[in-house]
Design a protein around this motif. Structure first.
Motif, mmCIF file in Angstrom:
data_model
loop_
_atom_site.group_PDB
_atom_site.id
_atom_site.type_symbol
_atom_site.label_atom_id
_atom_site.label_comp_id
_atom_site.label_asym_id
_atom_site.label_seq_id
_atom_site.Cartn_x
_atom_site.Cartn_y
_atom_site.Cartn_z
ATOM 1 N N TYR A 130 0.805 -1.215 0.000
ATOM 2 C CA TYR A 130 0.000 0.000 0.000
ATOM 3 C C TYR A 130 0.848 1.280 0.000
ATOM 4 N N ASN A 460 -8.591 1.621 -9.499
ATOM 5 C CA ASN A 460 -8.242 2.280 -8.250
ATOM 6 C C ASN A 460 -8.582 3.763 -8.354
ATOM 7 N N ARG A 462 -8.124 7.413 -6.160
ATOM 8 C CA ARG A 462 -7.419 8.036 -5.034
ATOM 9 C C ARG A 462 -7.856 9.486 -4.915
ATOM 10 N N ASP A 464 -7.136 13.135 -2.883
ATOM 11 C CA ASP A 464 -6.283 13.961 -2.040
ATOM 12 C C ASP A 464 -7.196 14.834 -1.177
ATOM 13 N N TRP A 473 -5.299 11.512 2.673
ATOM 14 C CA TRP A 473 -5.676 10.925 1.389
ATOM 15 C C TRP A 473 -6.531 9.680 1.617
ATOM 16 N N ARG A 475 -7.993 6.083 -0.625
ATOM 17 C CA ARG A 475 -7.896 5.254 -1.827
ATOM 18 C C ARG A 475 -8.837 4.065 -1.707
#
Length: 1012
Positions: A130, A460, A462, A464, A473, A475
């Motif tokens: 990760y 995926n 993600r 911020d 953050w 994910r």
């Protein structure tokens, strides 16, 4: 540096030196320098230029320095630089990912400098579970290498490419037909879990090395604890390549063609030696000879090739060389908010079997594989990004209708005098004893196809969340994988014929064995697997002065369906906290909490914590030495688990839950006069409602040292791991119960060892070079192995090295009857001179089960590798030497096995006879199984350690100016060899082919890489 302003002296035509004018010139533009090299201009000026890679793309962060004096510069994001230097002097360009490059400074025009990739990949940043972590702040036990090292060894499996390159990781290799080789990876004595881009991998270890950015070994508890229940064996983490967001489009194409040749293998006896030794063996057994002197003369002189053949089956069935090809095209880059990497790969590896033109289909053992990977990353807005990774594999394997492994085993086991390849009338030679003609099995028995398909998709996202708090953050990701394999068999049988010549009339006839059959078309087997994995993490990264924090929590769910087995899932959460103070004092903690449905609902989940500390002494003021870049001490400790042994399979191939009691089909019963039986039901193996995962407490300490601007790096590690609650059957079970006992969590093993790795990188003028070595020493001890009562201590397995062989201690060969009479009596057997003599351990003058003990030396396993490389101008050379020490194996290729139908080999020429008693290295010969000599004993233990020149590659990069004539950014030719030389005390065969099956191969390979 002292600077001198210069007055410009004017020279007027026809008037001589009439006047001299003085005015100041900017010092940074032109000045004299006392350290200007000979031959260079004495005036220094501003030199401008740009640095690009072998794709012609700019490189940021390149350091440029004057070779003969002070003055440096660094390239900006566009690869541009500006430096004050004298025209004609040498400038040195350096970057961690590229080779040291030198160029001559020129004024008045912009310099263009191209840098080639470094000989060895940089490992300043590690890929971990990760995320990523800088080497300077890592306390985990990690080893990593990049795609350039992997690409240098030709193998269809990732494991084969990694052999000898990383400390603590070794591979046991079982050769096979193309696409059917077997690689058994070993990380500190265990088979590691494989992950690709953070998701558990399935059947994708045949990934193309061009698609790989790095391969990382996560060895200790801290590195793997977040996968708790699946972390005990360590993790092999594959990270695939991404597009470069700092450059435009890059295109790379590699084409390679080569051949493979089989390495050394057991050499069978000629028909003459086979026949005379067979007669000798019969005589030793008190049996009459079956080969007359006339037979022996025919074999020796070759005067009757059909009645007394001498067939080299390997030569008749196999080619000396097999062709292989590999082509790879990848495109990467960025456009707008997106970056991409796309790779297409095709591998065609031909098998070794001969083919014939009369077939309308392929009968060779070929492998064709197509791989595709597409990794796309998109910045959706200022805060949110997404990545979509797609990968696929199509693999087609073909083999002869006689099946490749069976043919190779037949070549090994069939004597040269078994039968001719063909009779005078063209029919296949054979007889009732040897009813399979190997040539017919290869080219006249049809073919079989194995089709394999893999698809993997990962998404995926993600976010911020710095707007909430700096460094926050989130994910979330998911992946789906499925594969399908199908085995289609289209084979037929062939009759064989034995020539008979009437001695009275000379007439010939043929005795037929077997029948010719039509080709069948059978779907022999098919399997489908499906995996769904999803995870999410919330992380926070923050720095304040000398304090740096990195924290995350996450959850994951992994659901897998393997063929017809019952679905299995893993569900859990995890967390990690990393802290360092000025990169000097380091702390990290991790925990995983997860479970699987293979265990009882009341005992399904467990916690697996781990922590580590580190101290980089080089950062201390009292040890502030310019030459010392790192002196880091680190230690980790934690608990991990292994739930891969949770699934058990019944005799019909169905998986079941060990904690449940099952009932299976029993004996059939007939009622009345009915001839049809009613199937009964009986209780199956006893259940174990308390079954749990296996566990390990892992302790690891290490030291990392870097010196001389990190040119010299050294790492040493010691680990001591206790594996407990291992699943075992109790040795005290009794058969009186009438059903099988379950496995229980009772075993205990201690695994410990040391690992060392060192690398030196340097330059000498235009020569750049490196040397990198690794050494691993490992052993395991069975601290508890439940076994029945044994009357003598040497009979126990507990306390001995794991994986050892047990049997009798050999004391040479009996030389005469007198020695037999005064030696211990062997229960159930009267030995003869030339038989193996065994040691009577308990002194009761009898040889039986009480005299068995460990027969392999109790020594730790040793694995090592040495990587050497150098580059000079456009040339580069890389060499990999790999070795295994303290490797002892049971090797017994028995003569005339299989009830006398088996083969015999050259080492049987050194058998015991009254004439060779003093020098014999093999017992007296017998036909079939010898009750005494076939026992497991130290007589058959051989030192099969080896040192192998595993790989060597020589490359040449065309000069940049020449490549650009063809509108290429760069072009590189290379010659590559794998398994080139081997040194071993064991001489009978290649040490990686001890069973005499499909031999290991040497690969010679040449290719071209062009980049646009």
């Amino acid at each position: 540096m002292r600077k001198f302003h210069v007055r410009k002296l004017l020279l007027l035509p026809g008037a001589g030196f009439l006047a001299a004018g003085l005015w100041a010139i900017p010092a940074q533009a032109v000045h004299y320098s006392p350290d200007t090299p000979a031959g260079a201009s004495t005036r220094r000026a501003t030199v401008n230029g740009a640095v690009t890679d072998d794709f012609g793309k700019p490189i940021a962060g390149v350091t440029i320095r004057r070779k003969s004096g002070a003055g440096t510069a660094v390239t900006d994001a566009d690869g541009n630089f500006s430096l004050t230097a004298a025209p004609g002097e040498t400038l040195v360009f350096s970057h961690p990912g590229f080779r040291i490059t030198e160029a001559t400074a020129s004024a008045g025009k912009e310099m263009k400098v191209q840098m080639l990739p470094s000989l060895q990949d940089s490992d300043s940043v590690y890929n971990i579970l990760y995320g990523q972590q800088r080497k300077a702040t890592t306390v985990q036990s990690i080893a990593q290498l990049g795609s350039r090292e992997l690409n240098r060894t030709f193998s269809t499996s990732l494991h084969g490419m990694m052999s000898g390159r990383l400390a603590g990781y070794n591979v046991s290799y079982t050769p096979g037909i193309p696409g059917d080789e077997s690689f058994s990876p070993n990380l500190r004595g265990q088979s590691p879990m494989i992950m690709i881009d953070g998701a558990p991998a399935r059947n994708m270890t045949n990934i193309n090395p061009e698609q790989i950015e790095s391969v990382t070994l996560l060895k200790d508890a801290l590195a793997t604890a977040m996968y708790g229940m699946r972390a005990s064996n360590g993790v092999l983490l594959i990270t695939t390549r991404k597009g470069d967001k700092a450059s435009g489009q890059r295109i790379s194409f590699t084409a390679g063609v080569g051949t493979s040749q089989m390495l050394k293998e057991y050499k069978p006896l000629s028909s003459y030696d086979y026949a005379r030794l067979y007669n000798e063996a019969l005589a030793n057994d008190g049996q009459p000879a079956i080969y007359s002197q006339q037979d022996l003369d025919h074999y020796r002189n070759g005067t009757d090739p059909y009645g007394h053949p001498d067939v080299d089956w390997r030569k008749e069935v196999l080619n000396k060389n097999a062709l292989m090809q590999r082509y790879d095209l990848n495109i990467s880059g960025s456009r707008g908010n997106a970056r991409y990497f796309v790779d297409l790969n095709y591998t065609n590896q031909a098998g070794p079997f001969k083919t014939e033109g009369f077939n309308k289909y392929n009968t060779n053992a070929d492998m064709q594989r197509y791989l595709i990977r597409s990794n796309v990353d998109v910045q959706i807005n200022r805060s949110i990004s997404a990545s979509l990774n797609l990968a696929g594999r199509i693999q087609n394997n073909n083999e002869p209708g006689g099946f490749g492994p069976s043919i190779m085993q037949g070549i090994h086991n069939t004597p040269r005098n078994a039968a001719p390849v063909k009779n005078p009338d063209g029919s296949l030679g054979g007889n009732s004893s040897y009813d399979t003609n190997l040539y017919g099995a290869t080219v006249q028995s049809g073919y079989a196809n194995l089709y394999g398909r893999d698809i993997n998709a990962e998404l995926n996202i993600r976010a911020d969340l710095s707007d909430i708090t700096q460094g926050l953050w989130f994910r979330v990701g998911g992946s789906f994988y499925t594969n399908f394999t199908e085995y289609i068999v289209r084979t037929k049988q062939n009759a064989v014929y034995q020539l008979y010549v009437d001695p009275a009339t000379g007439d010939t006839s043929y005795l037929k064995t077997g029948e010719d059959t039509d080709m069948v078309n059978v779907r022999d087997a098919s399997t489908t697997e499906r995996f769904f994995y999803t995870d999410a993490q919330l992380g926070w990264t923050r720095g304040s002065g000398n304090h740096h924090f990195n924290a995350m929590i996450g959850a994951n769910y992994d659901n897998r369906i393997l063929g017809s087995q019952l679905p299995q899932f893993f569900l859990g959460t995890n967390a990690r906290l990393q802290y360092d103070y000025a990169e000097k004092y380091l702390f990290e903690a991790a925990i995983g909490y997860n479970g699987t449905n293979r265990y009882h609902p009341d005992r399904r989940y467990g916690a697996f914590p781990a922590f580590g500390i580190g101290w980089n002494i080089a950062k201390e003021d009292f040890l502030n030495k310019d030459w010392l870049n790192m002196l880091k001490l680190r230690a980790t400790y934690g608990l991990t688990g292994n739930a891969f042994n949770a699934t058990r399979t019944s005799g019909s191939g169905e998986s079941y839950f060990v904690y449940n009691q099952y009932y299976v089909n029993g004996t059939g019963y007939s009622f009345g006069n009915s001839h049809s039986a009613v199937t009964g039901v009986r209780e199956g193996t006893l259940n174990n409602p308390y079954v749990s995962w296996e566990k390990a407490r892992k302790f690891n300490v290490g030291v990392d040292v870097e010196l001389l601007d990190s040119k010299l790096a050294f790492t040493a590690e010691y680990y001591n791991d206790l594996y407990f609650d291992l699943l075992q059957l109790r040795g005290t079970n009794t058969s009186l119960l009438g059903i099988g006992y379950p496995e229980e969590n009772i075993g205990k093993q201690r695994r410990k060892g040391m690992e060392f790795s060192a690398t030196y990188r340097g330059t000498a003028g235009k020569l750049s070079y490196y040397a990198s070595g690794n050494l691993a020493v490992y052993h395991g001890v069975d601290e508890f192995f439940d076994e029945t009562y044994r009357p003598y201590p040497w009979l126990y397995r507990t306390g001995n090295y794991t994986g050892q062989s047990y049997g009798y201690i050999a004391e040479g060969l009996f030389q005469n009857e007198a020695e037999i009479d005064r030696s211990a009596w062997i229960d159930g057997y009267r030995p003869k001179p030339g038989d193996i003599k065994y040691k009577d351990l308990n002194g009761d003058n009898r040889i039986n089960a009480f005299d068995q003990t460990m027969i392999t030396p109790g020594k730790p396993n040793i694995n090592y590798g040495l990587n050497l490389g150098l580059g000079w101008k456009g040339f580069d050379l890389a060499v990999l030497i790999q070795g295994v020490g303290n490797r002892y194996s049971t090797v017994r290729m028995a003569e005339f096995d299989n009830n006398g139908l088996g083969n015999a080999w050259e080492h049987h020429l050194d058998r015991w006879t009254p004439e060779t008693a003093a020098s014999a290295t093999y017992p007296r010969l017998t036909v079939g199984t010898n009750f005494n000599n076939s026992r497991a004993s130290s007589y058959w233990i051989r030192n099969t350690s080896f040192l192998r020149l595993r790989n060597a590659e020589l490359g040449y990069n065309l000069p940049e100016t020449f490549a650009r004539r063809f509108r290429l950014a760069s072009a590189r030719f290379f010659l590559n060899g794998t398994n080139l030389l081997t040194w071993s005390k064991f001489k009978d065969t290649d040490p990686e082919n001890l069973l005499g099956n499909y031999p290991a191969t040497r690969v010679m390979y040449a290719g071209l890489t062009i980049k646009l």
